[in-house]
Design a protein around this motif. Structure first.
Motif, PDB file in Angstrom:
ATOM      1  N   TYR A 176       0.837  -1.201   0.000  1.00 35.52           N
ATOM      2  CA  TYR A 176       0.000   0.000   0.000  1.00 35.52           C
ATOM      3  C   TYR A 176       0.874   1.254   0.000  1.00 35.52           C
ATOM      4  O   TYR A 176       0.644   2.189  -0.775  1.00 35.52           O
ATOM      5  N   GLY A 177       1.891   1.264   0.847  1.00 33.39           N
ATOM      6  CA  GLY A 177       2.794   2.414   0.903  1.00 33.39           C
ATOM      7  C   GLY A 177       3.537   2.626  -0.397  1.00 33.39           C
ATOM      8  O   GLY A 177       3.688   3.763  -0.870  1.00 33.39           O
ATOM      9  N   TYR A 178       4.007   1.536  -1.001  1.00 33.10           N
ATOM     10  CA  TYR A 178       4.716   1.646  -2.282  1.00 33.10           C
ATOM     11  C   TYR A 178       3.786   2.163  -3.377  1.00 33.10           C
ATOM     12  O   TYR A 178       4.212   2.909  -4.267  1.00 33.10           O
ATOM     13  N   THR A 179       2.516   1.757  -3.323  1.00 35.66           N
ATOM     14  CA  THR A 179       1.550   2.229  -4.314  1.00 35.66           C
ATOM     15  C   THR A 179       1.339   3.734  -4.195  1.00 35.66           C
ATOM     16  O   THR A 179       1.229   4.441  -5.201  1.00 35.66           O
ATOM     17  N   ILE A 180       1.297   4.228  -2.967  1.00 37.98           N
ATOM     18  CA  ILE A 180       1.173   5.675  -2.751  1.00 37.98           C
ATOM     19  C   ILE A 180       2.375   6.401  -3.346  1.00 37.98           C
ATOM     20  O   ILE A 180       2.238   7.418  -4.035  1.00 37.98           O
ATOM     21  N   LEU A 181       3.573   5.872  -3.110  1.00 35.82           N
ATOM     22  CA  LEU A 181       4.795   6.460  -3.668  1.00 35.82           C
ATOM     23  C   LEU A 181       4.779   6.418  -5.194  1.00 35.82           C
ATOM     24  O   LEU A 181       5.151   7.395  -5.850  1.00 35.82           O
ATOM     25  N   LEU A 182       4.371   5.278  -5.740  1.00 35.62           N
ATOM     26  CA  LEU A 182       4.333   5.130  -7.199  1.00 35.62           C
ATOM     27  C   LEU A 182       3.374   6.131  -7.814  1.00 35.62           C
ATOM     28  O   LEU A 182       3.680   6.775  -8.829  1.00 35.62           O
ATOM     29  N   SER A 183       2.215   6.285  -7.190  1.00 34.36           N
ATOM     30  CA  SER A 183       1.226   7.233  -7.697  1.00 34.36           C
ATOM     31  C   SER A 183       1.783   8.654  -7.707  1.00 34.36           C
ATOM     32  O   SER A 183       1.650   9.382  -8.694  1.00 34.36           O
ATOM     33  N   ALA A 184       2.435   9.051  -6.604  1.00 26.43           N
ATOM     34  CA  ALA A 184       3.006  10.399  -6.520  1.00 26.43           C
ATOM     35  C   ALA A 184       4.104  10.583  -7.561  1.00 26.43           C
ATOM     36  O   ALA A 184       4.226  11.653  -8.166  1.00 26.43           O
ATOM     37  N   THR A 185       4.905   9.539  -7.779  1.00 25.28           N
ATOM     38  CA  THR A 185       5.984   9.614  -8.770  1.00 25.28           C
ATOM     39  C   THR A 185       5.418   9.706 -10.180  1.00 25.28           C
ATOM     40  O   THR A 185       5.899  10.506 -11.004  1.00 25.28           O
ATOM     41  N   ASN A 186       4.392   8.923 -10.469  1.00 23.64           N
ATOM     42  CA  ASN A 186       3.731   8.997 -11.776  1.00 23.64           C
ATOM     43  C   ASN A 186       3.229  10.403 -12.054  1.00 23.64           C
ATOM     44  O   ASN A 186       3.416  10.958 -13.152  1.00 23.64           O
ATOM     45  N   GLN A 187       2.582  10.990 -11.063  1.00 20.85           N
ATOM     46  CA  GLN A 187       2.010  12.326 -11.238  1.00 20.85           C
ATOM     47  C   GLN A 187       3.098  13.354 -11.529  1.00 20.85           C
ATOM     48  O   GLN A 187       2.925  14.222 -12.392  1.00 20.85           O
ATOM     49  N   GLU A 188       4.218  13.245 -10.826  1.00 20.99           N
ATOM     50  CA  GLU A 188       5.302  14.216 -11.023  1.00 20.99           C
ATOM     51  C   GLU A 188       5.932  14.079 -12.405  1.00 20.99           C
ATOM     52  O   GLU A 188       6.205  15.079 -13.077  1.00 20.99           O
ATOM     53  N   ILE A 189       6.174  12.853 -12.837  1.00 15.21           N
ATOM     54  CA  ILE A 189       6.807  12.637 -14.150  1.00 15.21           C
ATOM     55  C   ILE A 189       5.901  13.145 -15.264  1.00 15.21           C
ATOM     56  O   ILE A 189       6.343  13.841 -16.192  1.00 15.21           O
TER      57      ILE A 189
END
Length: 292
Positions: A176-189
């Motif tokens: 769950y935590g990694y998914t939150i990080l991935l989502s934030a990273t996707n949005q930034e890129i």
């Protein structure tokens, strides 16, 4: 071009008023001038946006990213005639040199392992096995020290019977935590006009977020640290909120303190500039705030 990225995370109506973005929620109304806005990320399916605002945003070349229920980007707004910058960015991305990508991946792996070491130290666990393996990291991590260390790291952090492949509470928290990080990273890129699909190390045809999977690596240990601290808790709504709140945790990037989400944004910007400029931009170290 503006400098602000606007995140819409709650139910709201987005409309246009006198060259301003109008954001109306149940609590208040905010107006933001168009000239300040670079990108709008609508990270909830509970918001609505007027057609007139869409036409104005396209005219002003303001990027709009829509996210699905999992908070990952699912679509973006592009006008027919004003996407030259994004086209140039993608052309640059396709042309990133292999040596530069490999060099950046080496830096990413080293930073991740340094933060994993910090997690072990914070947990009063010995990092000696990690230190031993770290000495053998090669360019592009060609000997795959990252994977070797990961197996030993999770066993040391949780217990000798732990496996990332098992359906357990700890794994549910980590995922769950990694998914939150991935989502934030996707949005930034995507907000910066690049493709998440084209990575520097990850190249899976089934992964739409290869670049995100690469660049989020140094931030994973912040999730590990939180899960270790809360390992006795149930994986419930409280725990989910705790994991989401990692984005607001204060960390260090270089010599400065940022909340994690802002550090992630700056880190991604620096990594992309590094790739675009063939290593002429400094990549600073991501770390725990108390290690400044």
């Amino acid at each position: 071009m503006g400098w602000r990225t606007i995140y819409i995370t709650q139910k709201a109506k987005l409309s246009y008023k006198a060259n301003h973005l109008l954001i109306q929620t149940n609590m208040d109304i905010k107006q933001i001038p168009f000239h300040q806005i670079n990108c709008i990320i609508i990270a909830t399916t509970q918001s609505v946006i007027t057609g007139y605002l869409i036409s104005k945003l396209v005219t002003e070349n303001i990027k709009v990213i829509f996210c699905a229920e999992d908070h990952n980007p699912c679509a973006e707004l592009n006008g027919y005639y004003n996407n030259i910058q994004r086209n140039q960015n993608i052309e640059n991305q396709v042309s990133w040199s292999l040596p530069t990508k490999q060099d950046l991946w080496t830096r990413v792996v080293k930073n991740k392992l340094q933060n994993q070491r910090s997690v072990l130290v914070r947990a009063d666990l010995s990092p000696s096995f990690l230190d031993n393996e770290y000495r053998f990291i090669q360019e592009n991590d060609s000997s795959n020290r990252e994977a070797v260390i990961a197996r030993k790291y999770f066993l040391a952090l949780f217990n000798e019977n732990f496996s990332r492949g098992k359906d357990t509470k700890i794994n549910a928290m980590l995922n769950y935590g990694y998914t939150i990080l991935l989502s934030a990273t996707n949005q930034e890129i995507i907000a910066q006009g690049y493709l998440t699909q084209l990575g520097i190390h990850h190249h899976s045809l089934k992964n739409c977020f290869n670049l995100s999977s690469d660049l989020m690596e140094p931030f994973r240990p912040f999730v590990d640290d939180k899960v270790f601290q809360k390992s006795d808790y149930n994986f419930d709504e409280y725990m989910k909120l705790e994991l989401v709140d990692i984005l607001n945790q204060e960390i260090s990037y270089g010599s400065k303190t940022f909340i994690l989400k802002n550090a992630l944004s700056q880190y991604i910007r620096d990594c992309i500039s590094y790739l675009d400029s063939n290593q002429e931009v400094e990549i600073k170290k991501v770390g725990f705030k108390d290690e400044e």
